[in-house]
Design an enzyme around this catalytic site. Structure first.
Site, PDB file in Angstrom:
ATOM      1  N   ASN A 109       1.498  -2.060   0.034  1.00  0.00           N
ATOM      2  CA  ASN A 109      -0.027  -0.200  -0.363  1.00  0.00           C
ATOM      3  C   ASN A 109       0.591   1.176  -0.083  1.00  0.00           C
ATOM      4  O   ASN A 109       0.237   1.871  -0.838  1.00  0.00           O
ATOM      5  CB  ASN A 109      -0.988  -0.301   0.979  1.00  0.00           C
ATOM      6  CG  ASN A 109      -1.729  -0.937   0.900  1.00  0.00           C
ATOM      7  OD1 ASN A 109      -1.992  -2.170   0.342  1.00  0.00           O
ATOM      8  ND2 ASN A 109      -2.509  -1.489   2.359  1.00  0.00           N
ATOM      9  N   THR A 154     -16.762  37.232 -32.485  1.00  0.00           N
ATOM     10  CA  THR A 154     -17.105  37.010 -30.931  1.00  0.00           C
ATOM     11  C   THR A 154     -18.839  36.422 -31.897  1.00  0.00           C
ATOM     12  O   THR A 154     -18.899  37.147 -32.749  1.00  0.00           O
ATOM     13  CB  THR A 154     -17.544  38.426 -29.961  1.00  0.00           C
ATOM     14  OG1 THR A 154     -18.397  39.228 -30.769  1.00  0.00           O
ATOM     15  CG2 THR A 154     -16.347  38.912 -29.641  1.00  0.00           C
ATOM     16  N   HIS A 155     -18.753  35.436 -30.793  1.00  0.00           N
ATOM     17  CA  HIS A 155     -19.980  35.019 -31.777  1.00  0.00           C
ATOM     18  C   HIS A 155     -19.864  33.675 -32.701  1.00  0.00           C
ATOM     19  O   HIS A 155     -20.323  33.852 -33.446  1.00  0.00           O
ATOM     20  CB  HIS A 155     -21.042  35.428 -31.671  1.00  0.00           C
ATOM     21  CG  HIS A 155     -21.525  36.255 -30.227  1.00  0.00           C
ATOM     22  ND1 HIS A 155     -22.468  35.839 -28.792  1.00  0.00           N
ATOM     23  CD2 HIS A 155     -21.318  37.460 -29.924  1.00  0.00           C
ATOM     24  CE1 HIS A 155     -22.412  36.687 -28.418  1.00  0.00           C
ATOM     25  NE2 HIS A 155     -21.733  38.015 -28.636  1.00  0.00           N
ATOM     26  N   SER A 276      -7.648  11.086 -48.043  1.00  0.00           N
ATOM     27  CA  SER A 276      -8.881  10.910 -48.164  1.00  0.00           C
ATOM     28  C   SER A 276      -8.665   9.789 -49.125  1.00  0.00           C
ATOM     29  O   SER A 276      -8.102   9.855 -49.821  1.00  0.00           O
ATOM     30  CB  SER A 276      -9.733  11.327 -48.666  1.00  0.00           C
ATOM     31  OG  SER A 276     -10.721  10.855 -49.091  1.00  0.00           O
ATOM     32  N   LYS A 282      -8.169  16.121 -51.007  1.00  0.00           N
ATOM     33  CA  LYS A 282      -8.584  16.285 -49.282  1.00  0.00           C
ATOM     34  C   LYS A 282      -7.390  16.736 -48.986  1.00  0.00           C
ATOM     35  O   LYS A 282      -6.380  15.727 -49.309  1.00  0.00           O
ATOM     36  CB  LYS A 282      -9.197  15.175 -48.926  1.00  0.00           C
ATOM     37  CG  LYS A 282     -11.507  15.335 -49.244  1.00  0.00           C
ATOM     38  CD  LYS A 282     -10.897  16.398 -48.656  1.00  0.00           C
ATOM     39  CE  LYS A 282     -11.661  16.245 -47.431  1.00  0.00           C
ATOM     40  NZ  LYS A 282     -12.766  15.696 -46.829  1.00  0.00           N
ATOM     41  N   ASN A 284      -6.592  16.575 -45.065  1.00  0.00           N
ATOM     42  CA  ASN A 284      -7.499  16.977 -43.539  1.00  0.00           C
ATOM     43  C   ASN A 284      -6.577  17.784 -42.221  1.00  0.00           C
ATOM     44  O   ASN A 284      -5.368  16.448 -42.446  1.00  0.00           O
ATOM     45  CB  ASN A 284      -7.931  15.968 -43.204  1.00  0.00           C
ATOM     46  CG  ASN A 284      -8.956  15.410 -44.198  1.00  0.00           C
ATOM     47  OD1 ASN A 284      -9.792  15.831 -45.059  1.00  0.00           O
ATOM     48  ND2 ASN A 284      -9.395  14.493 -44.448  1.00  0.00           N
ATOM     49  N   GLU A 289      -7.945  17.369 -35.242  1.00  0.00           N
ATOM     50  CA  GLU A 289      -8.963  16.896 -35.101  1.00  0.00           C
ATOM     51  C   GLU A 289      -9.144  15.697 -34.126  1.00  0.00           C
ATOM     52  O   GLU A 289     -10.313  15.513 -33.003  1.00  0.00           O
ATOM     53  CB  GLU A 289      -9.440  16.924 -36.094  1.00  0.00           C
ATOM     54  CG  GLU A 289     -10.187  17.516 -37.143  1.00  0.00           C
ATOM     55  CD  GLU A 289     -10.172  16.765 -38.888  1.00  0.00           C
ATOM     56  OE1 GLU A 289     -11.435  15.845 -38.313  1.00  0.00           O
ATOM     57  OE2 GLU A 289      -9.869  16.242 -39.350  1.00  0.00           O
ATOM     58  N   GLN A 321      -6.666   0.434  -7.386  1.00  0.00           N
ATOM     59  CA  GLN A 321      -5.177   0.156  -8.431  1.00  0.00           C
ATOM     60  C   GLN A 321      -6.268   0.263  -9.234  1.00  0.00           C
ATOM     61  O   GLN A 321      -5.515   0.642 -10.299  1.00  0.00           O
ATOM     62  CB  GLN A 321      -5.902  -1.486  -8.453  1.00  0.00           C
ATOM     63  CG  GLN A 321      -5.785  -2.250  -9.012  1.00  0.00           C
ATOM     64  CD  GLN A 321      -4.983  -3.339  -8.513  1.00  0.00           C
ATOM     65  OE1 GLN A 321      -4.525  -3.305  -8.124  1.00  0.00           O
ATOM     66  NE2 GLN A 321      -5.645  -4.331 -10.366  1.00  0.00           N
ATOM     67  N   LYS A 324      -4.449   3.509 -11.735  1.00  0.00           N
ATOM     68  CA  LYS A 324      -3.333   3.402 -13.032  1.00  0.00           C
ATOM     69  C   LYS A 324      -3.398   3.906 -14.289  1.00  0.00           C
ATOM     70  O   LYS A 324      -2.937   4.849 -14.922  1.00  0.00           O
ATOM     71  CB  LYS A 324      -2.340   2.084 -13.117  1.00  0.00           C
ATOM     72  CG  LYS A 324      -2.034   2.459 -11.464  1.00  0.00           C
ATOM     73  CD  LYS A 324      -1.752   1.078 -11.311  1.00  0.00           C
ATOM     74  CE  LYS A 324      -1.026   0.735  -9.144  1.00  0.00           C
ATOM     75  NZ  LYS A 324      -2.256   0.890  -8.834  1.00  0.00           N
TER      76      LYS A 324
HETATM   77  N1  ARG Z   1      -2.142  -3.578  -6.813  1.00  0.00           N
HETATM   78  C1  ARG Z   1      -1.839  -2.286  -6.034  1.00  0.00           C
HETATM   79  C2  ARG Z   1      -2.901  -1.265  -6.447  1.00  0.00           C
HETATM   80  O1  ARG Z   1      -2.166  -0.639  -7.372  1.00  0.00           O
HETATM   81  C3  ARG Z   1      -1.047  -2.429  -5.070  1.00  0.00           C
HETATM   82  C4  ARG Z   1      -1.262  -2.439  -4.406  1.00  0.00           C
HETATM   83  C5  ARG Z   1      -2.702  -3.758  -3.695  1.00  0.00           C
HETATM   84  N2  ARG Z   1      -2.610  -3.750  -2.034  1.00  0.00           N
HETATM   85  C6  ARG Z   1      -3.451  -5.012  -1.296  1.00  0.00           C
HETATM   86  N3  ARG Z   1      -2.797  -4.499  -0.224  1.00  0.00           N
HETATM   87  N4  ARG Z   1      -4.177  -5.490  -2.021  1.00  0.00           N
HETATM   88  O2  ARG Z   1      -3.458  -0.842  -5.734  1.00  0.00           O
END
Ligand code: ARG
Length: 474
Positions: A109, A154-155, A276, A282, A284, A289, A321, A324
C-alpha cells in the site's frame, strides 16, 4: 504458491487472478518500484533492521532484476498479480531467501503510492518541457506576424481586427497558466508515503526521512492513513491535464476552421495532415481534430478517478488500483498532443493576405467610428445609434465604411471630418487599442517580452527539477 498464500488452503480461481491482476498495466512502474526498493533496503540496513550484507545482496539482485525487466527478459505474470510482487518474486529467484527481507516494514500500500508519485513527478517535468516548446512555437509565429491583421471574432462573427501575434499570445498566456499549475503541483506530488506500511506505520525503527531524502523527495506524507489512501495528487494531475488539453482543443478547433476553404487563413504543413482514401483533393487537419477528440477521454479519466475515490473509506481499498490506467492514458495522450503541436504550429503557413482581406471587406472598424464620434463629445449611446444607421446604409448599398464619401459620412453626422479615413484603416484600428494587454503592436510586443522572460523562468524550473528526478537514474 502466492507470496501471500500462507493462510489459504485453495488456489485462486483463474478468473480472479485475471480480474484482479494489475501487472498488464502497472509494469510501467517497474523501474520506479525498484528505485523505491533500493532506497528502502539501504535504510533497513542503516537502521540496523537487516544486516548490511543482506541489504547488499538484495541491492545487487534488484539491479539484475531491473536490467532483466528493461531488456524484456523477465517473466512478469498475472499469477504474481502486480509489479510489486513480480519484482519481489524475481528478486527471490535471483538471490534466494534473503530477498524475502526486502518487504520488512513495508506494505504494497505504501509501495504503490510511492511508485505512483515517482512516476508522476518524472512525467510532470517532461510535460512542462513539452508545454514550453509549444509556447516557443506560438511565440515564433507571433514574432513573424506582428503586422498580420485578422478579424477578431465574438459569436464567431467578425468583431474587431486584432494582430495575429495577439491571437497567438492569448494561447501563450493560457499555456503559461498550465505550466504554473503543473509545476506547482510538483511539490505536492514530491512527498514520500513510504513508511506508512499497510495503514498504521510499522513496528520497525525505520527512518522515513532517510528514504525520502534518498529518493529526492521534499519531505514525507506524514499521516500514515492519508499516505496510503489518498490519490488527490492523481486527481490534481488529471484536472490540470484536463485544463491543458481543453486549451489545446480550442486551438485545434481554430486550426480546423482556419484551414477550411471558408476561412483559408492558414495552411498546415503536409507533414501534419492526412488525405482521404476516396477524395483525391482532400487534405485534412487530422492531428488537430484528434486532439480535440481525445479531450473527451482526458475529461473521462478525471471524472472516473473522482468517482472511484468518492465513496472509499480510508485507508487502502482495492478500488484504488483503478488509479493507474487513467493516469497513464492521460499522460500519454497529453504528451502525444503537445509533442505534435509544437512543430505543427511552427511550420504552419499564415496566409496574411487572406486574413487582411477578411478585415478590409468588413465592418470590424465600426466601433472605431463610434469612438471617433465620442471623442467629438457625442454620448456613446448616440454614437452607437448613428453608426448603426451608417452600417445599415452600407449593407443596403453593398459597400463598406471606407467606401463612403465624406459627404455620405456627413449626411449621418456633421461631426465627421476627412481624418476619418485614416482612423478607420485596419492598422489604425489595431493600434488605437493602446492599453495594457490590448492589440496595439507596441502592447503586443510588451506581452511578448514578458512572456519570453517567464518562459526563461520555466526553463530554469525544468533544469532544477530534471536534476531532482534524474538523480536516481544515474
Ligand atoms: N496492485 C495494487 C494497486 O495497484 C497494489 C496494492 C495492493 N495492496 C493490497 N493490499 N492488495 O493498488
Amino acid at each position: 504458491m502466492k507470496l501471500w498464500g500462507g493462510r489459504f488452503t485453495k488456489p485462486t480461481n483463474e478468473l480472479v487472478d485475471e480480474y484482479t491482476a494489475s501487472i498488464s498495466f502497472d509494469k510501467k512502474l517497474a523501474q520506479y518500484d525498484i528505485q523505491g526498493s533500493l532506497a528502502h533496503v539501504e535504510m533497513l540496513a542503516k537502521c540496523e533492521i537487516i544486516p548490511v550484507e543482506d541489504a547488499e545482496a538484495i541491492k545487487k539482485g534488484l539491479k539484475i532484476v531491473a536490467e532483466k525487466i528493461e531488456a524484456g527478459e523477465a517473466e512478469l505474470t498475472e499469477a504474481n498479480e502486480d509489479i510489486h510482487m513480480n519484482v519481489e518474486k524475481l528478486l527471490i529467484d535471483e538471490v534466494g531467501a534473503v530477498g524475502g527481507k526486502l518487504h520488512t516494514g513495508r506494505s504494497r500500500n505504501d509501495q504503490v503510492a510511492l511508485d505512483m508519485r515517482l512516476y508522476l513527478r518524472d512525467s510532470l517535468v517532461t510535460l512542462v518541457e513539452l508545454l514550453t516548446k509549444v509556447q516557443g512555437a506560438l511565440l515564433t509565429q507571433a514574432k513573424a506576424n506582428l503586422d498580420t491583421i485578422l478579424p477578431g471574432y465574438t459569436h464567431l462573427q467578425r468583431a474587431q481586427p486584432v494582430l495575429f501575434a495577439h491571437h497567438m499570445m492569448a494561447y501563450v498566456s493560457m499555456f503559461e497558466r498550465d505550466v504554473e499549475r503543473l509545476s506547482d503541483s510538483f511539490k505536492r506530488v514530491n512527498r514520500s508515503p513510504l513508511g506508512a506500511g499497510a495503514l498504521a506505520g510499522t513496528t520497525f525503527p525505520i527512518d522515513r526521512h532517510d528514504v525520502a531524502e534518498k529518493l529526492n523527495f521534499d519531505g514525507v506524507v506524514e499521516n500514515s492513513l492519508d499516505a496510503v489512501s489518498d490519490r488527490d495528487f492523481v486527481v490534481e494531475f488529471l484536472s490540470n491535464a484536463s485544463l491543458t488539453i481543453m486549451h489545446l482543443s480550442r486551438l485545434s478547433e481554430e486550426l480546423v476552421q482556419w484551414s477550411s476553404a471558408e476561412f483559408n487563413f492558414v495552411e498546415l504543413d503536409d507533414a501534419f495532415c492526412t488525405g482521404s482514401s476516396m477524395m483525391p483533393q482532400k487534405k485534412n487537419p487530422d492531428v488537430a481534430e484528434l486532439v480535440r477528440g481525445k479531450t473527451g477521454r482526458v475529461y473521462g479519466n478525471l471524472i472516473g478517478m473522482l468517482t472511484t475515490l468518492k465513496g472509499l473509506p480510508i485507508a487502502y481499498n482495492k478500488d484504488m488500483q483503478e488509479d493507474k490506467e487513467g493516469m497513464f492514458d492521460t499522460m500519454e495522450t497529453l504528451k502525444g498532443a503537445l509533442a505534435l503541436f509544437a512543430p505543427m504550429i511552427e511550420t504552419m503557413e499564415v496566409k496574411k493576405d487572406n486574413m487582411y482581406a477578411a478585415v478590409a471587406d468588413d465592418f470590424s472598424n465600426a466601433t472605431d467610428l463610434a469612438d471617433y464620434l465620442v471623442n467629438k463629445d457625442l454620448p456613446f449611446r448616440e454614437a452607437h445609434a448613428v453608426v448603426g444607421q451608417v452600417v445599415l446604409h452600407c449593407i443596403q448599398e453593398n459597400i463598406y465604411l471606407l467606401d463612403l464619401s465624406l459627404t455620405d459620412f456627413q449626411s449621418f453626422s456633421e461631426l465627421i471630418d476627412a481624418d476619418i479615413y485614416d482612423i478607420l484603416s485596419p492598422k489604425a484600428v489595431v493600434n488605437a487599442r493602446d492599453v495594457v494587454g490590448g492589440t496595439a503592436k507596441n502592447r503586443v510586443q510588451d506581452q511578448m517580452v514578458q512572456a519570453e522572460n517567464r518562459l526563461q523562468e520555466s526553463k530554469t524550473w525544468i533544469e532544477i527539477h530534471e536534476e531532482k528526478v534524474n538523480v536516481l537514474k544515474k
